[in-house]
Design an enzyme around this catalytic site. Structure first.
Site, PDB file in Angstrom:
ATOM      1  N   GLY A  61       8.176  14.413   4.248  1.00 32.13           N
ATOM      2  CA  GLY A  61       7.125  15.281   4.793  1.00 32.13           C
ATOM      3  C   GLY A  61       5.790  14.696   4.376  1.00 32.13           C
ATOM      4  N   SER A 101      -3.280   3.780  26.064  1.00 28.25           N
ATOM      5  CA  SER A 101      -3.056   2.614  26.934  1.00 28.25           C
ATOM      6  C   SER A 101      -1.620   2.134  26.717  1.00 28.25           C
ATOM      7  N   ASP A 161       4.066 -10.300   9.840  1.00 30.79           N
ATOM      8  CA  ASP A 161       3.929  -9.243  10.840  1.00 30.79           C
ATOM      9  C   ASP A 161       5.330  -9.000  11.396  1.00 30.79           C
ATOM     10  N   LYS A 191      10.587   6.245  15.604  1.00 30.36           N
ATOM     11  CA  LYS A 191      11.319   6.692  14.406  1.00 30.36           C
ATOM     12  C   LYS A 191      12.696   7.249  14.789  1.00 30.36           C
ATOM     13  N   THR A 234       0.840  -1.216   0.000  1.00 26.13           N
ATOM     14  CA  THR A 234       0.000   0.000   0.000  1.00 26.13           C
ATOM     15  C   THR A 234       0.869   1.258   0.000  1.00 26.13           C
ATOM     16  N   TYR A 249       9.964  14.317  12.343  1.00 29.66           N
ATOM     17  CA  TYR A 249       9.862  14.446  13.805  1.00 29.66           C
ATOM     18  C   TYR A 249      10.682  13.368  14.528  1.00 29.66           C
TER      19      TYR A 249
HETATM   20  C1  HXC Z   1      -5.759   5.519  20.626  1.00 30.19           C
HETATM   21  C2  HXC Z   1      -5.587   3.436  19.661  1.00 30.19           C
HETATM   22  C3  HXC Z   1      -5.930   3.972  18.392  1.00 30.19           C
HETATM   23  C4  HXC Z   1      -6.195   5.385  18.307  1.00 30.19           C
HETATM   24  C5  HXC Z   1      -5.604   1.849  18.163  1.00 30.19           C
HETATM   25  N1  HXC Z   1      -5.401   2.118  19.450  1.00 30.19           N
HETATM   26  N2  HXC Z   1      -5.935   2.956  17.488  1.00 30.19           N
HETATM   27  N3  HXC Z   1      -5.487   4.188  20.760  1.00 30.19           N
HETATM   28  N4  HXC Z   1      -6.087   6.107  19.448  1.00 30.19           N
HETATM   29  N5  HXC Z   1      -6.522   5.960  17.167  1.00 30.19           N
HETATM   30  C6  HXC Z   1      -5.058   1.181  20.512  1.00 30.19           C
HETATM   31  C7  HXC Z   1      -6.081   0.060  20.655  1.00 30.19           C
HETATM   32  O1  HXC Z   1      -7.186   0.457  21.455  1.00 30.19           O
HETATM   33  C8  HXC Z   1      -5.233  -1.027  21.329  1.00 30.19           C
HETATM   34  O2  HXC Z   1      -5.054  -0.741  22.694  1.00 30.19           O
HETATM   35  C9  HXC Z   1      -3.866  -0.827  20.684  1.00 30.19           C
HETATM   36  O3  HXC Z   1      -3.842   0.509  20.167  1.00 30.19           O
HETATM   37  C10 HXC Z   1      -3.635  -1.796  19.535  1.00 30.19           C
HETATM   38  O4  HXC Z   1      -4.701  -1.648  18.615  1.00 30.19           O
HETATM   39  P1  HXC Z   1      -5.109  -2.784  17.567  1.00 30.19           P
HETATM   40  O5  HXC Z   1      -6.147  -2.230  16.681  1.00 30.19           O
HETATM   41  O6  HXC Z   1      -5.374  -4.064  18.312  1.00 30.19           O
HETATM   42  O7  HXC Z   1      -3.682  -2.993  16.836  1.00 30.19           O
HETATM   43  P2  HXC Z   1      -3.327  -3.573  15.428  1.00 30.19           P
HETATM   44  O8  HXC Z   1      -4.489  -4.327  14.841  1.00 30.19           O
HETATM   45  O9  HXC Z   1      -2.040  -4.246  15.595  1.00 30.19           O
HETATM   46  O10 HXC Z   1      -3.170  -2.250  14.492  1.00 30.19           O
HETATM   47  C11 HXC Z   1      -2.054  -1.409  14.631  1.00 30.19           C
HETATM   48  C12 HXC Z   1      -2.445   0.082  14.489  1.00 30.19           C
HETATM   49  C13 HXC Z   1      -3.272   0.332  13.200  1.00 30.19           C
HETATM   50  C14 HXC Z   1      -1.161   0.881  14.537  1.00 30.19           C
HETATM   51  C15 HXC Z   1      -3.336   0.459  15.681  1.00 30.19           C
HETATM   52  O11 HXC Z   1      -3.568   1.706  13.065  1.00 30.19           O
HETATM   53  C16 HXC Z   1      -2.544  -0.154  11.980  1.00 30.19           C
HETATM   54  O12 HXC Z   1      -2.704  -1.315  11.591  1.00 30.19           O
HETATM   55  N6  HXC Z   1      -1.701   0.699  11.334  1.00 30.19           N
HETATM   56  C17 HXC Z   1      -0.898   0.315  10.172  1.00 30.19           C
HETATM   57  C18 HXC Z   1      -0.840   1.353   9.103  1.00 30.19           C
HETATM   58  C19 HXC Z   1      -0.535   2.777   9.569  1.00 30.19           C
HETATM   59  O13 HXC Z   1      -0.634   3.101  10.760  1.00 30.19           O
HETATM   60  N7  HXC Z   1      -0.180   3.631   8.572  1.00 30.19           N
HETATM   61  C20 HXC Z   1       0.126   4.990   8.824  1.00 30.19           C
HETATM   62  C21 HXC Z   1       1.590   5.200   8.840  1.00 30.19           C
HETATM   63  S1  HXC Z   1       1.770   6.914   8.679  1.00 30.19           S
HETATM   64  P3  HXC Z   1      -5.933  -1.496  23.870  1.00 30.19           P
HETATM   65  O14 HXC Z   1      -5.347  -0.983  25.130  1.00 30.19           O
HETATM   66  O15 HXC Z   1      -7.357  -1.065  23.646  1.00 30.19           O
HETATM   67  O16 HXC Z   1      -5.708  -2.974  23.672  1.00 30.19           O
HETATM   68  C22 HXC Z   1       3.123   7.494   9.404  1.00 30.19           C
HETATM   69  C23 HXC Z   1       3.377   8.929   8.937  1.00 30.19           C
HETATM   70  C24 HXC Z   1       4.154   9.748   9.834  1.00 30.19           C
HETATM   71  O17 HXC Z   1       3.780   6.838  10.126  1.00 30.19           O
HETATM   72  C25 HXC Z   1       4.421  11.184   9.373  1.00 30.19           C
HETATM   73  C26 HXC Z   1       3.389  11.962   8.682  1.00 30.19           C
HETATM   74  C27 HXC Z   1       3.818  13.335   8.220  1.00 30.19           C
HETATM   75  P1  NAP Z   2       0.530   2.891   4.830  1.00 33.26           P
HETATM   76  O1  NAP Z   2       0.034   2.721   3.437  1.00 33.26           O
HETATM   77  O2  NAP Z   2      -0.424   2.686   5.948  1.00 33.26           O
HETATM   78  O3  NAP Z   2       1.801   1.971   5.008  1.00 33.26           O
HETATM   79  C1  NAP Z   2       2.114   1.235   6.151  1.00 33.26           C
HETATM   80  C2  NAP Z   2       2.360  -0.198   5.730  1.00 33.26           C
HETATM   81  O4  NAP Z   2       2.881  -0.924   6.827  1.00 33.26           O
HETATM   82  C3  NAP Z   2       1.088  -0.917   5.270  1.00 33.26           C
HETATM   83  O5  NAP Z   2       1.336  -1.539   4.022  1.00 33.26           O
HETATM   84  C4  NAP Z   2       0.848  -1.975   6.336  1.00 33.26           C
HETATM   85  O6  NAP Z   2       0.271  -3.138   5.743  1.00 33.26           O
HETATM   86  C5  NAP Z   2       2.252  -2.195   6.868  1.00 33.26           C
HETATM   87  N1  NAP Z   2       2.253  -2.661   8.256  1.00 33.26           N
HETATM   88  C6  NAP Z   2       1.653  -2.089   9.317  1.00 33.26           C
HETATM   89  N2  NAP Z   2       1.859  -2.806  10.416  1.00 33.26           N
HETATM   90  C7  NAP Z   2       2.615  -3.863  10.042  1.00 33.26           C
HETATM   91  C8  NAP Z   2       3.158  -4.977  10.737  1.00 33.26           C
HETATM   92  N3  NAP Z   2       2.960  -5.157  12.040  1.00 33.26           N
HETATM   93  N4  NAP Z   2       3.905  -5.867  10.048  1.00 33.26           N
HETATM   94  C9  NAP Z   2       4.123  -5.703   8.712  1.00 33.26           C
HETATM   95  N5  NAP Z   2       3.626  -4.675   7.999  1.00 33.26           N
HETATM   96  C10 NAP Z   2       2.884  -3.768   8.666  1.00 33.26           C
HETATM   97  O7  NAP Z   2       1.114   4.374   5.040  1.00 33.26           O
HETATM   98  P2  NAP Z   2       2.231   5.203   4.236  1.00 33.26           P
HETATM   99  O8  NAP Z   2       1.860   6.623   4.362  1.00 33.26           O
HETATM  100  O9  NAP Z   2       2.472   4.632   2.900  1.00 33.26           O
HETATM  101  O10 NAP Z   2       3.513   4.954   5.142  1.00 33.26           O
HETATM  102  C11 NAP Z   2       4.676   4.298   4.655  1.00 33.26           C
HETATM  103  C12 NAP Z   2       5.899   4.771   5.418  1.00 33.26           C
HETATM  104  O11 NAP Z   2       6.109   6.155   5.205  1.00 33.26           O
HETATM  105  C13 NAP Z   2       5.804   4.590   6.935  1.00 33.26           C
HETATM  106  O12 NAP Z   2       7.078   4.224   7.439  1.00 33.26           O
HETATM  107  C14 NAP Z   2       5.464   5.972   7.421  1.00 33.26           C
HETATM  108  O13 NAP Z   2       5.848   6.199   8.748  1.00 33.26           O
HETATM  109  C15 NAP Z   2       6.282   6.809   6.445  1.00 33.26           C
HETATM  110  N6  NAP Z   2       5.868   8.208   6.310  1.00 33.26           N
HETATM  111  C16 NAP Z   2       4.738   8.515   5.645  1.00 33.26           C
HETATM  112  C17 NAP Z   2       4.408   9.848   5.498  1.00 33.26           C
HETATM  113  C18 NAP Z   2       3.201  10.282   4.726  1.00 33.26           C
HETATM  114  O14 NAP Z   2       2.927  11.488   4.655  1.00 33.26           O
HETATM  115  N7  NAP Z   2       2.455   9.373   4.119  1.00 33.26           N
HETATM  116  C19 NAP Z   2       5.245  10.836   6.034  1.00 33.26           C
HETATM  117  C20 NAP Z   2       6.384  10.461   6.729  1.00 33.26           C
HETATM  118  C21 NAP Z   2       6.708   9.126   6.846  1.00 33.26           C
HETATM  119  P3  NAP Z   2      -0.664  -4.180   6.529  1.00 33.26           P
HETATM  120  O15 NAP Z   2      -1.760  -3.405   7.151  1.00 33.26           O
HETATM  121  O16 NAP Z   2      -1.099  -5.160   5.474  1.00 33.26           O
HETATM  122  O17 NAP Z   2       0.224  -4.855   7.545  1.00 33.26           O
END
Ligand code: HXC
Ligand code: NAP
Length: 290
Positions: free
Chosen positions: A197, A113, A73, A170, A25, A155
């Site tokens: 960014g 949490s 994972d 990070k 993705t 950040y």
């Molecule tokens: C507070 C939250 C929450 C939220 C989840 N939790 N979402 N707490 N606010 N929005 C809590 C849950 O209640 C749970 O705690 C714990 O986190 C784990 O949640 P799960 O849903 O069981 O975890 P999991 O299924 O492993 O999913 C992981 C995840 C989810 C991080 C929560 O969002 C995910 O799958 N993310 C992957 C993709 C992603 O995040 N992409 C964005 C990257 S962008 P409790 O205590 O209730 O058990 C990025 C950009 C940075 O990094 C810079 C931008 C400029």
């Molecule tokens: P994204 O599409 O949500 O990418 C995150 C990817 O990580 C997903 O493909 C997800 O796939 C995978 N992932 C999450 N948890 C995982 C786990 N436990 N094990 C293996 N894979 C896992 O978001 P994105 O914006 O493209 O982000 C990509 C990277 O760029 C990240 O490192 C993010 O911090 C960085 N970044 C993004 C931005 C921005 O503006 N978009 C800015 C700064 C940095 P599954 O859900 O299938 O696991």
């Protein structure tokens, strides 16, 4: 030539086997697509095999390169080791690891949490270190060298409220990158990072700017060049850093954010809100005194 176009010449990544975590993705997919176009073969991995399979199918529709989807994972070392073995059994020697997988969401820190905090730390820092250690140990044992590229954020060094677990993790990934750049260079292993960014993706936007927040906090407004990033811009930089053209770049983190973090850092940068007429008035009043 435009910044939305591919930068490297055809075949720049020919014969490179590249493993991309989070490759199904968002930015991981965009970087993977460009690597494939430049001649690489890929393993894309994440938790959701159905997403990976669909992405692999779409990516290979018009190219001859191979894209192997592998569910993993990164928090689970057994799955990481199995992914590494599967990657090697499918493609042979892996030359590049792109640590891109991440988890993140916004929240006041005091509302998190322990499990919420640990979940982000585990995906980002533990996940990256486990993939890095697995690949690195193998590269060293096989005496073959390799290249790491880690995706961080700006950040990582400024810190940021409301995404504290992500900032802490990070920062750790950045320290890992710089530390291993020195320690493992003797094995022919390079380590670099990119700090993007804002680049619109479904994954980031849905978690960091949910609902109406995207209108209220338009990310483009924080960027001096006045826009968010185009995925191809990031893919161009990533392709350079995993290619042999960057052989002398090691331990570097390259920011690609249109000047965003520096704008936030400069004490008086918000004076760009002062209109030209006010500067005119101030200048005129200065002139009167002298
Ligand atoms: C507070 C939250 C929450 C939220 C989840 N939790 N979402 N707490 N606010 N929005 C809590 C849950 O209640 C749970 O705690 C714990 O986190 C784990 O949640 P799960 O849903 O069981 O975890 P999991 O299924 O492993 O999913 C992981 C995840 C989810 C991080 C929560 O969002 C995910 O799958 N993310 C992957 C993709 C992603 O995040 N992409 C964005 C990257 S962008 P409790 O205590 O209730 O058990 C990025 C950009 C940075 O990094 C810079 C931008 C400029
Ligand atoms: P994204 O599409 O949500 O990418 C995150 C990817 O990580 C997903 O493909 C997800 O796939 C995978 N992932 C999450 N948890 C995982 C786990 N436990 N094990 C293996 N894979 C896992 O978001 P994105 O914006 O493209 O982000 C990509 C990277 O760029 C990240 O490192 C993010 O911090 C960085 N970044 C993004 C931005 C921005 O503006 N978009 C800015 C700064 C940095 P599954 O859900 O299938 O696991």
């Amino acid at each position: 030539m435009k910044f939305t176009e591919g930068m490297l010449r055809e075949g720049s990544l020919k014969d490179k086997n590249i493993l991309v975590t989070g490759g199904g993705t968002g930015l991981g997919r965009s970087m993977s697509e460009y690597f494939l176009k430049l001649g690489a073969n890929l393993v894309i991995s994440s938790r959701k095999l159905d997403v990976l399979e669909e992405t692999a199918k779409e990516m290979t529709a018009n190219t001859s390169g191979r894209v192997i989807p592998v569910a993993c994972d990164v928090r689970d070392i057994d799955q990481v080791e199995a992914m590494w073995e599967k990657a090697k059994s499918e493609l042979g020697q892996i030359h590049v690891v792109l640590n891109n997988a991440a988890g993140n969401f916004i929240s006041p820190t005091e509302r998190l949490s322990t499990n919420a905090f640990n979940t982000v730390l585990d995906i980002v820092l533990k996940g990256t270190s486990q993939v890095t250690l697995t690949a690195g140990k193998d590269w060293i044992a096989q005496k073959q060298g390799g290249t790491f590229l880690n995706i961080v954020t700006t950040y990582a060094w400024t810190g940021s409220g409301y995404v504290v677990p992500s900032a802490a993790a990070k920062a750790g990934v950045l320290a890992l990158t710089r530390s291993l750049a020195v320690e493992w260079a003797k094995y022919g292993i390079r380590s670099n990072a990119i700090a993007p960014g804002p680049f619109p993706t479904e994954g980031a936007w849905s978690r960091l700017l949910p609902g109406d927040l995207v209108k209220k906090f338009d990310p483009a407004k924080k960027v001096p060049v006045g826009r968010v990033g185009e995925h191809q811009e990031l893919a161009n930089l990533a392709a350079y850093l995993v290619s042999d053209f960057s052989a002398y770049v090691n331990g570097e983190v390259i920011t690609i954010d249109g000047g965003e973090w520096l704008k936030g850092a400069g004490e008086f940068n918000n004076l760009d809100q002062i209109p030209q007429e006010m500067w005119d008035m101030m200048e005129a009043s200065r002139g009167k005194k002298s």
